[in-house]
Design a protein around this motif. Structure first.
Motif, PDB file in Angstrom:
ATOM      1  N   SER A 130       0.834  -1.210   0.000  1.00 24.43           N
ATOM      2  CA  SER A 130       0.000   0.000   0.000  1.00 24.43           C
ATOM      3  C   SER A 130       0.860   1.248   0.000  1.00 24.43           C
ATOM      4  N   VAL A 133       2.230   1.925  -3.466  1.00 23.93           N
ATOM      5  CA  VAL A 133       1.186   2.448  -4.357  1.00 23.93           C
ATOM      6  C   VAL A 133       0.942   3.928  -4.085  1.00 23.93           C
ATOM      7  N   LEU A 173      -7.336   3.328  -0.519  1.00 25.66           N
ATOM      8  CA  LEU A 173      -5.948   2.923  -0.714  1.00 25.66           C
ATOM      9  C   LEU A 173      -4.975   4.086  -0.628  1.00 25.66           C
ATOM     10  N   LEU A 220      -1.618  -6.913  -3.390  1.00 23.70           N
ATOM     11  CA  LEU A 220      -1.521  -5.726  -2.554  1.00 23.70           C
ATOM     12  C   LEU A 220      -1.280  -6.173  -1.122  1.00 23.70           C
TER      13      LEU A 220
END
Length: 278
Positions: A130, A133, A173, A220
């Motif tokens: 996470s 990202v 997210l 993820l």
């Protein structure tokens, strides 16, 4: 003989179940035989495969029914249904209190869907955290070698602010963090998939229901972004898909919503890659 008898019995049971399923679907579509009219649907693009298939079956049942299905994103769905420009406005997020108060909207959830990061299938990166990202979309990580890929610049793709897919991805997210201004903006889930599929160094995000062999969804935090993991709660980036109306739905609009949320609609929803909400 006994084995053959059991085989015949099993085939009879399967046939009976299939016939029963067909009878249920036919009964649900019978509601449209006396409802000629026009139905306009717009908004969230994740909904489109389900809406189009349901519309096709309804129109085949009654040739005097015309149903149009358009995208535009969740924000467009809210605006159009609120201003009376369409009958059903689709959203990939829950309505805000302000939207409900302004337009007097009613919501009808029919599916659960995950939103996943997508990269090109030729990209060697198969796992992201996470934190990675968030840093990629904020523009802090700009080269694939920073996350275990080849030495090449990362090409960012995002959605516009009217998108429910974007809102869920950004809130859950990205933790409402920044998205780099250099990101390329795509107009729909389908356009996002096409953009990343055509860019070896691209990265974006899409409805899990839209993911196929043309793009790759990295794990993820060690969890595969599948609908089963979304259902169980293991995968966290999840949202509901809604149909919204201005006030309580009536006539053809109400019948269509009931159909999508019924037994036949559940099969259509599953076939599109989503999880029906019972």
């Amino acid at each position: 003989m006994k084995a053959n008898g059991r085989g015949r019995m099993m085939r009879a049971v399967v046939l009976a179940m299939a016939l029963a399923g067909g009878q249920v679907a036919a009964a649900e579509l019978d509601a449209f035989k006396s409802l000629p009219g026009k139905l306009d649907i717009a908004g969230g693009t994740a909904h489109i495969p389900v809406m189009k298939e349901a519309a096709k079956r309804v129109m085949q049942t009654n040739r005097e029914i015309q149903i149009s299905v358009a995208g535009g994103g969740s924000g467009v769905g809210v605006q159009k249904v609120g201003e009376g420009l369409c009958d059903i406005g689709n959203t990939g997020r829950a309505l805000s209190d302000a939207e409900v108060a302004k337009y007097g909207l009613k919501s009808f959830a029919f599916a659960l869907d995950g939103v996943a990061v997508v990269v090109n299938p030729k990209n060697a990166v198969g796992a992201l955290t996470s934190a990675q990202v968030r840093d990629i979309f904020a523009g802090k990580l700009t080269n694939w070698k920073d996350v275990g890929g080849r030495d090449a610049a990362i090409h960012l793709y995002t959605r516009d602010e009217a998108s429910g897919t974007r809102e869920v991805f950004w809130e859950i997210l990205l933790k409402k963090g920044a998205i780099a201004e250099s990101a390329n903006v795509t107009a729909s889930n389908g356009a996002m998939k096409s953009a990343v599929a055509g860019d070896v160094d691209g990265i974006g995000y899409d409805s899990i229901g839209f993911i196929d062999d043309s793009v790759k969804a990295p794990t993820l935090d060690g969890v595969a972004p599948t609908q089963d993991n979304a259902r169980s709660g293991k995968y966290p980036v999840v949202r509901k898909l809604y149909m919204n109306t201005k006030g309580a739905p009536q006539g053809l609009t109400a019948a269509f919503i009931d159909y999508v949320r019924g037994a036949d609609g559940e099969k259509i929803t599953q076939a599109a890659g989503y999880l029906p909400i019972k």
